[in-house]
Design a protein around this motif. Structure first.
Motif, PDB file in Angstrom:
ATOM      1  N   PHE A  77      15.982  27.120 -42.024  1.00 44.79           N
ATOM      2  CA  PHE A  77      16.523  27.743 -40.824  1.00 44.79           C
ATOM      3  C   PHE A  77      17.765  26.992 -40.333  1.00 44.79           C
ATOM      4  CE2 PHE A  77      11.984  28.443 -41.057  1.00 44.79           C
ATOM      5  CZ  PHE A  77      11.872  29.807 -40.835  1.00 44.79           C
ATOM      6  N   ARG A  78      18.607  27.741 -39.608  1.00 39.51           N
ATOM      7  CA  ARG A  78      19.768  27.131 -38.968  1.00 39.51           C
ATOM      8  C   ARG A  78      20.097  27.935 -37.716  1.00 39.51           C
ATOM      9  NH1 ARG A  78      25.357  26.322 -42.275  1.00 39.51           N
ATOM     10  NH2 ARG A  78      25.237  28.612 -42.388  1.00 39.51           N
ATOM     11  N   ILE A  79      20.369  27.234 -36.608  1.00 42.94           N
ATOM     12  CA  ILE A  79      20.811  27.901 -35.390  1.00 42.94           C
ATOM     13  C   ILE A  79      22.183  27.374 -35.003  1.00 42.94           C
ATOM     14  CG2 ILE A  79      18.539  28.509 -34.493  1.00 42.94           C
ATOM     15  CD1 ILE A  79      18.636  26.011 -32.718  1.00 42.94           C
ATOM     16  N   THR A  80      22.985  28.275 -34.411  1.00 39.30           N
ATOM     17  CA  THR A  80      24.354  27.927 -34.039  1.00 39.30           C
ATOM     18  C   THR A  80      24.688  28.574 -32.701  1.00 39.30           C
ATOM     19  OG1 THR A  80      24.961  27.951 -36.393  1.00 39.30           O
ATOM     20  CG2 THR A  80      26.761  27.941 -34.792  1.00 39.30           C
ATOM     21  N   GLY A  85      23.515  28.452 -25.335  1.00 36.13           N
ATOM     22  CA  GLY A  85      22.579  27.611 -26.061  1.00 36.13           C
ATOM     23  C   GLY A  85      21.825  28.395 -27.122  1.00 36.13           C
ATOM     24  N   ALA A  86      21.645  27.775 -28.278  1.00 37.90           N
ATOM     25  CA  ALA A  86      20.939  28.416 -29.387  1.00 37.90           C
ATOM     26  C   ALA A  86      19.450  28.106 -29.292  1.00 37.90           C
ATOM     27  CB  ALA A  86      21.500  27.930 -30.720  1.00 37.90           C
ATOM     28  N   ILE A 112      12.323  26.476 -32.523  1.00 40.94           N
ATOM     29  CA  ILE A 112      13.580  26.027 -33.135  1.00 40.94           C
ATOM     30  C   ILE A 112      14.615  25.982 -32.024  1.00 40.94           C
ATOM     31  CG2 ILE A 112      15.376  26.497 -34.840  1.00 40.94           C
ATOM     32  CD1 ILE A 112      13.276  28.072 -36.450  1.00 40.94           C
ATOM     33  N   CYS A 113      14.850  24.807 -31.476  1.00 41.59           N
ATOM     34  CA  CYS A 113      15.786  24.636 -30.365  1.00 41.59           C
ATOM     35  C   CYS A 113      16.065  23.146 -30.223  1.00 41.59           C
ATOM     36  CB  CYS A 113      15.192  25.197 -29.074  1.00 41.59           C
ATOM     37  SG  CYS A 113      16.300  25.086 -27.653  1.00 41.59           S
ATOM     38  N   ASN A 114      17.317  22.795 -30.083  1.00 41.07           N
ATOM     39  CA  ASN A 114      17.697  21.380 -30.065  1.00 41.07           C
ATOM     40  C   ASN A 114      18.265  20.920 -28.728  1.00 41.07           C
ATOM     41  OD1 ASN A 114      17.114  21.326 -32.925  1.00 41.07           O
ATOM     42  ND2 ASN A 114      19.060  22.399 -33.217  1.00 41.07           N
ATOM     43  N   ASN A 115      18.139  21.745 -27.682  1.00 36.13           N
ATOM     44  CA  ASN A 115      18.786  21.409 -26.408  1.00 36.13           C
ATOM     45  C   ASN A 115      17.829  21.374 -25.226  1.00 36.13           C
ATOM     46  OD1 ASN A 115      18.326  24.121 -25.776  1.00 36.13           O
ATOM     47  ND2 ASN A 115      20.374  24.751 -26.424  1.00 36.13           N
ATOM     48  N   GLN A 116      16.534  21.231 -25.490  1.00 37.62           N
ATOM     49  CA  GLN A 116      15.576  21.133 -24.397  1.00 37.62           C
ATOM     50  C   GLN A 116      14.433  20.196 -24.783  1.00 37.62           C
ATOM     51  OE1 GLN A 116      14.477  25.292 -24.006  1.00 37.62           O
ATOM     52  NE2 GLN A 116      12.645  24.993 -25.230  1.00 37.62           N
ATOM     53  N   GLU A 117      13.622  19.846 -23.807  1.00 38.85           N
ATOM     54  CA  GLU A 117      12.550  18.883 -24.064  1.00 38.85           C
ATOM     55  C   GLU A 117      11.534  19.417 -25.061  1.00 38.85           C
ATOM     56  OE1 GLU A 117       9.068  16.355 -21.699  1.00 38.85           O
ATOM     57  OE2 GLU A 117      10.469  17.641 -20.585  1.00 38.85           O
ATOM     58  N   ALA A 118      11.135  20.680 -24.908  1.00 39.24           N
ATOM     59  CA  ALA A 118      10.180  21.296 -25.847  1.00 39.24           C
ATOM     60  C   ALA A 118      10.969  21.854 -27.030  1.00 39.24           C
ATOM     61  CB  ALA A 118       9.379  22.375 -25.150  1.00 39.24           C
ATOM     62  N   LEU A 136      12.422  14.916 -32.553  1.00 36.85           N
ATOM     63  CA  LEU A 136      13.443  15.933 -32.776  1.00 36.85           C
ATOM     64  C   LEU A 136      14.254  15.509 -33.988  1.00 36.85           C
ATOM     65  CD1 LEU A 136      15.091  18.424 -32.059  1.00 36.85           C
ATOM     66  CD2 LEU A 136      16.379  17.034 -30.423  1.00 36.85           C
ATOM     67  N   LEU A 137      14.151  16.273 -35.078  1.00 36.87           N
ATOM     68  CA  LEU A 137      14.769  15.892 -36.346  1.00 36.87           C
ATOM     69  C   LEU A 137      15.919  16.809 -36.737  1.00 36.87           C
ATOM     70  CD1 LEU A 137      11.472  15.254 -38.377  1.00 36.87           C
ATOM     71  CD2 LEU A 137      12.839  13.589 -37.096  1.00 36.87           C
ATOM     72  N   THR A 138      16.276  17.760 -35.879  1.00 41.35           N
ATOM     73  CA  THR A 138      17.269  18.763 -36.237  1.00 41.35           C
ATOM     74  C   THR A 138      18.401  18.796 -35.216  1.00 41.35           C
ATOM     75  OG1 THR A 138      16.041  20.468 -35.026  1.00 41.35           O
ATOM     76  CG2 THR A 138      15.502  20.178 -37.352  1.00 41.35           C
ATOM     77  N   ARG A 139      19.457  19.502 -35.595  1.00 43.22           N
ATOM     78  CA  ARG A 139      20.574  19.711 -34.679  1.00 43.22           C
ATOM     79  C   ARG A 139      21.238  21.048 -35.011  1.00 43.22           C
ATOM     80  NH1 ARG A 139      24.756  15.060 -36.972  1.00 43.22           N
ATOM     81  NH2 ARG A 139      24.958  15.882 -39.093  1.00 43.22           N
ATOM     82  N   ASP A 140      21.976  21.583 -34.048  1.00 43.43           N
ATOM     83  CA  ASP A 140      22.641  22.860 -34.243  1.00 43.43           C
ATOM     84  C   ASP A 140      23.623  22.784 -35.421  1.00 43.43           C
ATOM     85  OD1 ASP A 140      21.249  23.561 -32.000  1.00 43.43           O
ATOM     86  OD2 ASP A 140      22.982  24.274 -30.866  1.00 43.43           O
ATOM     87  N   GLY A 141      23.723  23.887 -36.154  1.00 45.62           N
ATOM     88  CA  GLY A 141      24.650  23.983 -37.272  1.00 45.62           C
ATOM     89  C   GLY A 141      24.158  23.354 -38.551  1.00 45.62           C
ATOM     90  N   GLU A 142      22.930  22.901 -38.579  1.00 44.58           N
ATOM     91  CA  GLU A 142      22.378  22.190 -39.739  1.00 44.58           C
ATOM     92  C   GLU A 142      21.162  22.940 -40.280  1.00 44.58           C
ATOM     93  OE1 GLU A 142      21.440  17.680 -39.945  1.00 44.58           O
ATOM     94  OE2 GLU A 142      19.575  18.646 -39.306  1.00 44.58           O
ATOM     95  N   TRP A 143      21.149  23.188 -41.591  1.00 47.18           N
ATOM     96  CA  TRP A 143      19.977  23.776 -42.230  1.00 47.18           C
ATOM     97  C   TRP A 143      18.841  22.752 -42.261  1.00 47.18           C
ATOM     98  CZ3 TRP A 143      19.207  28.731 -43.358  1.00 47.18           C
ATOM     99  CH2 TRP A 143      20.304  29.565 -43.572  1.00 47.18           C
ATOM    100  N   PHE A 144      17.615  23.236 -42.084  1.00 49.92           N
ATOM    101  CA  PHE A 144      16.454  22.354 -42.204  1.00 49.92           C
ATOM    102  C   PHE A 144      15.255  23.156 -42.696  1.00 49.92           C
ATOM    103  CE2 PHE A 144      15.967  24.146 -38.016  1.00 49.92           C
ATOM    104  CZ  PHE A 144      14.609  24.322 -37.870  1.00 49.92           C
ATOM    105  N   LEU A 145      14.327  22.462 -43.302  1.00 50.47           N
ATOM    106  CA  LEU A 145      13.094  23.057 -43.795  1.00 50.47           C
ATOM    107  C   LEU A 145      11.999  22.927 -42.750  1.00 50.47           C
ATOM    108  CD1 LEU A 145      11.404  24.250 -46.189  1.00 50.47           C
ATOM    109  CD2 LEU A 145      10.918  21.874 -46.853  1.00 50.47           C
ATOM    110  N   MET A 146      11.285  24.016 -42.505  1.00 51.39           N
ATOM    111  CA  MET A 146      10.113  23.997 -41.630  1.00 51.39           C
ATOM    112  C   MET A 146       8.929  24.598 -42.373  1.00 51.39           C
ATOM    113  SD  MET A 146       9.482  25.903 -37.931  1.00 51.39           S
ATOM    114  CE  MET A 146      10.253  24.644 -36.908  1.00 51.39           C
TER     115      MET A 146
END
Length: 199
Positions: A77-80, A85-86, A112-118, A136-146
Motif C-alpha cells: 500500500f501507499r498513500i499520498t 491529509g492522507a 493506514i495513516c501517518n499523521n495521527q496518533e492512531a 509507526l513504521l511508514t510514511r506518506d509516499g512510500e510503499w509498504f507491506l501489510m
C-alpha cells in the motif's frame, strides 16, 4: 551405521514435506488489469494503472468479493496527500451498512495513516481506534507491506514484516475485504493483494 541415520532423516523430511503440503494456498484478490471482482461504494473514483489499484477524489470504499471468516490477507500500500491529509485502511470482515451502503463499513480496519496518533497498524472499529500499534513504521509516499491475520477473536497486524498489533475481539466474525479512500485531497494505491483461508 548409515541405516541408523537414514530412517530418522527420511521421517523428518516426510514430516516437513507433509507440513508444507497442507499449508493453505494464497489466492489473488486482484488480477492486475481491472476491477473485476470488486465493488465501489461512495464518492471516490477507482481505477487500475500499471498493475496498481488507485483511489482518489472523494470518500469511498472498494470491496472485494470473497466473504471469509478465518484468514490471512496481505498487500502493498501507499498513500499520498494531494492537498489534504492522507488516510486509508484495509478492512477485514467488513460489510456495507444496510441503511447506507456508501457509508463506512461495518467491520475491522487495519489503519493506514501517518499523521495521527492512531496511525498505520492500529486496529479500528467503526469510528473508534481499538487496538494500539506499537510503532509507526511508514510514511506518506512510500510503499509498504501489510499483513493481517484473523482467527476467531484473535487479530494481528504486521507492517513491513514486523508484528505491531495484537488484539482480541469477537464482534465481527466474517465479511469482505475493502480498501478505503478516506477523503478528497488524497490518493491510496494498492498492489499484490492476496489472501488465504485458515478455516
Amino acid at each position: 551405521m548409515r541405516d541408523r541415520f537414514t530412517v530418522p532423516i527420511m521421517l523428518c523430511l516426510t514430516f516437513i514435506a507433509g507440513s508444507w503440503a497442507i499449508q493453505p494456498r494464497w489466492i489473488s484478490l486482484f488480477n492486475g488489469k481491472d476491477l473485476s471482482g470488486w465493488v465501489a461504494r461512495g464518492d471516490a473514483t477507482w481505477e487500475v494503472k500499471e498493475g496498481v489499484i488507485i483511489g482518489q477524489n472523494g470518500r469511498g470504499h472498494l470491496y472485494a468479493a470473497p466473504v471469509v471468516e478465518d484468514f490471512e490477507v496481505k498487500g502493498e500500500f501507499r498513500i499520498t496527500g494531494q492537498g489534504k491529509g492522507a488516510n486509508s485502511g484495509l478492512y477485514i470482515r467488513a460489510s456495507e451498512p444496510e441503511d447506507n451502503p456508501d457509508g463506512f463499513p461495518r467491520g475491522y480496519e487495519a489503519q493506514i495513516c501517518n499523521n495521527q496518533e492512531a496511525h498505520t497498524g492500529w486496529l479500528w472499529k467503526p469510528g473508534k481506534p481499538t487496538g494500539k500499534a506499537t510503532a509507526l513504521l511508514t510514511r506518506d509516499g512510500e510503499w509498504f507491506l501489510m499483513k493481517v491475520r484473523a482467527i476467531g477473536d484473535s487479530i494481528n497486524i504486521w507492517v513491513k514484516d514486523q508484528l505491531v498489533m495484537s488484539y482480541s475481539d469477537s464482534e465481527y466474525k466474517k465479511g469482505k475485504f475493502a480498501i478505503q479512500c478516506h477523503n478528497p485531497g488524497m490518493m491510496v494505491e494498492a498492489r499484490n493483494l492476496y489472501y488465504r483461508k485458515l478455516k
